[in-house]
Design an enzyme around this catalytic site. Sequence first.
Site, mmCIF file in Angstrom:
data_model
loop_
_atom_site.group_PDB
_atom_site.id
_atom_site.type_symbol
_atom_site.label_atom_id
_atom_site.label_comp_id
_atom_site.label_asym_id
_atom_site.label_seq_id
_atom_site.Cartn_x
_atom_site.Cartn_y
_atom_site.Cartn_z
ATOM 1 N N ARG A 39 0.830 -1.225 0.000
ATOM 2 C CA ARG A 39 0.000 0.000 0.000
ATOM 3 C C ARG A 39 0.854 1.261 0.000
ATOM 4 O O ARG A 39 0.439 2.276 -0.560
ATOM 5 C CB ARG A 39 -0.959 -0.014 1.191
ATOM 6 C CG ARG A 39 -2.027 -1.070 1.010
ATOM 7 C CD ARG A 39 -3.288 -0.686 1.755
ATOM 8 N NE ARG A 39 -4.388 -1.528 1.323
ATOM 9 C CZ ARG A 39 -5.101 -2.304 2.145
ATOM 10 N NH1 ARG A 39 -4.830 -2.340 3.431
ATOM 11 N NH2 ARG A 39 -6.084 -3.024 1.670
ATOM 12 N N LYS A 201 -19.745 -14.224 0.655
ATOM 13 C CA LYS A 201 -20.999 -13.577 1.059
ATOM 14 C C LYS A 201 -21.859 -13.193 -0.124
ATOM 15 O O LYS A 201 -21.659 -12.164 -0.757
ATOM 16 C CB LYS A 201 -20.707 -12.339 1.913
ATOM 17 C CG LYS A 201 -20.511 -12.675 3.364
ATOM 18 C CD LYS A 201 -20.753 -11.488 4.239
ATOM 19 C CE LYS A 201 -21.921 -11.726 5.176
ATOM 20 N NZ LYS A 201 -22.188 -10.571 6.017
ATOM 21 N N GLY A 366 -10.636 -8.095 -1.870
ATOM 22 C CA GLY A 366 -9.444 -8.251 -1.044
ATOM 23 C C GLY A 366 -8.854 -9.646 -1.115
ATOM 24 O O GLY A 366 -7.648 -9.817 -1.341
ATOM 25 N N GLY A 389 -14.373 -3.845 -1.224
ATOM 26 C CA GLY A 389 -15.748 -3.346 -1.268
ATOM 27 C C GLY A 389 -15.904 -2.182 -2.235
ATOM 28 O O GLY A 389 -16.914 -2.079 -2.940
HETATM 29 P P1 ADP Z 1 -13.192 -11.138 -1.897
HETATM 30 O O1 ADP Z 1 -12.494 -10.570 -0.686
HETATM 31 O O2 ADP Z 1 -12.233 -11.434 -3.012
HETATM 32 O O3 ADP Z 1 -14.388 -10.346 -2.325
HETATM 33 P P2 ADP Z 1 -14.753 -12.909 -0.266
HETATM 34 O O4 ADP Z 1 -14.367 -12.128 0.945
HETATM 35 O O5 ADP Z 1 -16.166 -12.818 -0.711
HETATM 36 O O6 ADP Z 1 -13.761 -12.584 -1.472
HETATM 37 O O7 ADP Z 1 -14.489 -14.456 -0.013
HETATM 38 C C1 ADP Z 1 -13.248 -14.978 0.323
HETATM 39 C C2 ADP Z 1 -13.399 -16.139 1.258
HETATM 40 O O8 ADP Z 1 -14.308 -17.097 0.729
HETATM 41 C C3 ADP Z 1 -12.096 -16.880 1.468
HETATM 42 O O9 ADP Z 1 -11.672 -16.688 2.803
HETATM 43 C C4 ADP Z 1 -12.457 -18.336 1.183
HETATM 44 O O10 ADP Z 1 -11.901 -19.230 2.123
HETATM 45 C C5 ADP Z 1 -13.957 -18.326 1.286
HETATM 46 N N1 ADP Z 1 -14.570 -19.455 0.559
HETATM 47 C C6 ADP Z 1 -14.466 -19.717 -0.747
HETATM 48 N N2 ADP Z 1 -15.091 -20.883 -1.041
HETATM 49 C C7 ADP Z 1 -15.613 -21.340 0.113
HETATM 50 C C8 ADP Z 1 -16.367 -22.497 0.469
HETATM 51 N N3 ADP Z 1 -16.688 -23.412 -0.435
HETATM 52 N N4 ADP Z 1 -16.742 -22.642 1.762
HETATM 53 C C9 ADP Z 1 -16.397 -21.713 2.682
HETATM 54 N N5 ADP Z 1 -15.688 -20.607 2.413
HETATM 55 C C10 ADP Z 1 -15.295 -20.421 1.150
HETATM 56 MG MG MG Z 2 -12.930 -10.667 1.413
#
Ligand code: ADP
Ligand code: MG
Length: 419
Positions: A39, A201, A366, A389
């Site tokens: 960063r 989520k 992230g 986000g």
């Molecule tokens: P980003 O930060 O890229 O938007 P998210 O925060 O939505 O992504 O999701 C990331 C998390 O999703 C990771 O910590 C990963 O372990 C979790 N994840 C992915 N697939 C699964 C799954 N099948 N069951 C539980 N957690 C999962």
């Molecule tokens: Mg995330």
Amino acid sequence: MYSENKFFIEDVPCENKLIALRCDLNVPLQNGCVQDETRIKESLQTIRYLQEQKARTFIISHLGRPKGKIQDELRLRPVAERLSEILGTQVMYASDCVGEDAKAKIASLQKGDIALLENVRFHREEIQNDPSFSKKLSHGADYFVNDAFGTAHREHCSNCGITRFVPLSLMGYLIRKETLALEKISQNPRHPFAVICGGVKISDKIDLIESLTRSADQILIGGAMAFTFLRAKNIQTGNSLVEEDKVEIAKNLLAKAKEKILLPLDLMVSSFLDLHSSSSSPKISIPLQLISLDIQAVPDGYYAVDIGPKTIAKYQAILSKAKTIFWNGPMGIFEIAEASQGTFATASMIAKLMDKNDIYSVIGGGDSAAAITQSGFKDKVSHVSTGGGASLEFLNQADLPALSLLSSKEASYQTTGRL
Ligand code: ADP
Ligand code: MG
């Protein structure tokens, strides 16, 4: 384009101007040392430019979530020291972002000098977007420059309120790079446009998926996100993560855009899953088992943790025809090696396609950014967004609170008759 209508630091003379620069210097610290300086590096272009232009710059940043209280381990002093080393010039450090020390340091700034003010979130007014705190934080600056894309979806004093107390608010290099990259996806993407959407989520991302169904040709679903969609199709998902209250929305989305939304054909499953084990990483039982959804649903007592090889192959075939790719959300629990294949196969797939085809590819989120960095393919893709986000919200709404408050060239032209 939206970002081209906003004032950018190169649009105005900066020499001897007092500049309030909002950066995202929220770096991980351990025992007073910067653990990962990504960063800091991402903020350098704007900082160096202001130095070269002989501006008098004070930097405002947050670090962690101190919730309005001073926490010694969240002080920015180590960041000021590291920044001094990288720049090769002394960066002044003020022990608070408002008050006497900050005022004195800012008053002492000479042309080309930089000061870093203490963590703005030590004051609870910051996240309340309190006007009197915004005024204090502006320190009578000539310009406000926002270069903190990661917080641009939040309405805080240091990125929103402050704009009311300075004559002109401008984009820094990083914010401009981010918005230009994301606008290439949100406005007239080249087709076929494939979106890969995973992560955990669905409630945070369902609006984005819905809006992307309008512009994207295919949306490839993976990660825990997939199970709510599978449930919406009455496919049993065992004990996998499902957001029950979103099943209905997923059903409607599938009804509207069935041919565009692709779901996993096979899954890697585990008989045990602890996402919040006492150690920081999740735990699963190994070896994993492979389930083909056309033969068998996920049995009770099993948790799907990654997409399987048939899904990877199917998604690869679709991506190989794409001209634009946007990826948000890991395909599985990539923090565990045994459940990381879907995620890392996706990263290497995109990297290989970038070598062969003329593709524009953006990674947002992230954890997705962490995954592409870990895979070693970060430099292959067109853009990795620094804002989780913020990047999703920008794609969804084509605007962000802190961006909308930056001075607009058209508005300025209309009121003053000149730029
Ligand atoms: P980003 O930060 O890229 O938007 P998210 O925060 O939505 O992504 O999701 C990331 C998390 O999703 C990771 O910590 C990963 O372990 C979790 N994840 C992915 N697939 C699964 C799954 N099948 N069951 C539980 N957690 C999962
Ligand atoms: Mg995330």
